[in-house]
Motif scaffolding. Sequence first.
Motif, PDB file in Angstrom:
ATOM      1  N   VAL A 116       0.853  -1.181   0.000  1.00  0.00           N
ATOM      2  CA  VAL A 116       0.000   0.000   0.000  1.00  0.00           C
ATOM      3  C   VAL A 116       0.888   1.229   0.000  1.00  0.00           C
ATOM      4  N   VAL A 117       0.519   2.190  -0.832  1.00  0.00           N
ATOM      5  CA  VAL A 117       1.171   3.495  -0.894  1.00  0.00           C
ATOM      6  C   VAL A 117       0.082   4.543  -0.724  1.00  0.00           C
ATOM      7  N   TYR A 118       0.203   5.343   0.319  1.00  0.00           N
ATOM      8  CA  TYR A 118      -0.805   6.364   0.600  1.00  0.00           C
ATOM      9  C   TYR A 118      -0.135   7.729   0.640  1.00  0.00           C
ATOM     10  N   ALA A 119      -0.619   8.645  -0.182  1.00  0.00           N
ATOM     11  CA  ALA A 119      -0.135  10.029  -0.205  1.00  0.00           C
ATOM     12  C   ALA A 119      -1.207  10.911   0.445  1.00  0.00           C
ATOM     13  N   PRO A 120      -1.136  11.113   1.765  1.00  0.00           N
ATOM     14  CA  PRO A 120      -2.246  11.777   2.464  1.00  0.00           C
ATOM     15  C   PRO A 120      -2.461  13.223   2.060  1.00  0.00           C
ATOM     16  N   ALA A 121      -1.413  13.944   1.686  1.00  0.00           N
ATOM     17  CA  ALA A 121      -1.581  15.344   1.284  1.00  0.00           C
ATOM     18  C   ALA A 121      -2.229  15.464  -0.089  1.00  0.00           C
ATOM     19  N   LYS A 122      -2.202  14.380  -0.846  1.00  0.00           N
ATOM     20  CA  LYS A 122      -2.793  14.370  -2.189  1.00  0.00           C
ATOM     21  C   LYS A 122      -4.071  13.544  -2.258  1.00  0.00           C
ATOM     22  N   ASN A 123      -4.447  12.930  -1.128  1.00  0.00           N
ATOM     23  CA  ASN A 123      -5.641  12.072  -1.072  1.00  0.00           C
ATOM     24  C   ASN A 123      -5.615  10.992  -2.151  1.00  0.00           C
ATOM     25  N   ARG A 124      -4.442  10.377  -2.322  1.00  0.00           N
ATOM     26  CA  ARG A 124      -4.318   9.285  -3.286  1.00  0.00           C
ATOM     27  C   ARG A 124      -3.858   8.038  -2.536  1.00  0.00           C
TER      28      ARG A 124
END
Length: 270
Positions: A116-124
Amino acid sequence: MDYDKLVQVMRDLALEAGDRIMEIYNADDFDVKVKSDDSPVTEADEAADALISAGLRAAFPDVLLITEEQAASHGKNADTFLIVDPLDGTKEFIHRRGDFTVNIAYVENGVPTRGVVYAPAKNRLFYTLPQGAAVEEVLYLGQDKHVVGKLGQINEIKVSDPNNSALMVVASKSHRDQATDDYINKYAVKDMKSAGSSLKFCLIATGEADIYPRVGRTMEWDTAAGHAVLQGAGGKVVRFDDHSPLVYGKEGYANPFFIAYSPDVSLKEA
């Protein structure tokens, strides 16, 4: 391994860690320290690591856990293990550029098979399903801009069908150098974009880019989750020198230079 449980736990922990990271990111100030290798670490790295590590150890107590922020784990090895970078792209985080990710991966016999890869500042949010296919989930956001726990829309992702006379290249935002540019110049490039952290793997997985060459130091926790997502979308990651598959579980967890790409890209020699 119960892949259904694994994917659920990794997804949920990544979202929880992302919320904690964003609380610190949006604060007026946060602590930044320097590790023994001169790389920066923030309170967000440490908070996310504590949360993810506790969750993974509770759910999978018999699986070796390797995490960037726990140096004692770096001397351990197994054929099968979990590997975590709780905040990949710390420099992007410090400079508030948004290109940072939470990375959690499961490695089997040298291959990252789930991640899992989560980019929280980009909501992706990108991850592999239990059967291994890669998806991007469209997240539900509450009025406070925090991610709502319920499952969003799941969209399967696939690598591009690249045009070798007009390739889309993605390269590091913080670690670009002449050697990287020299290699990129071997290709017919239509356009180039910069991205931080493991987002570069995900941009190839979604077809937004065709190739990502990395001529520079990385560690397995930087790449394993993105590698799993890209592999689930039909992509490949190979060594820069001989184009053999990039394997995991190496002593010290350091990577050689590598190339991540859509398989129909005609790779050039180093």
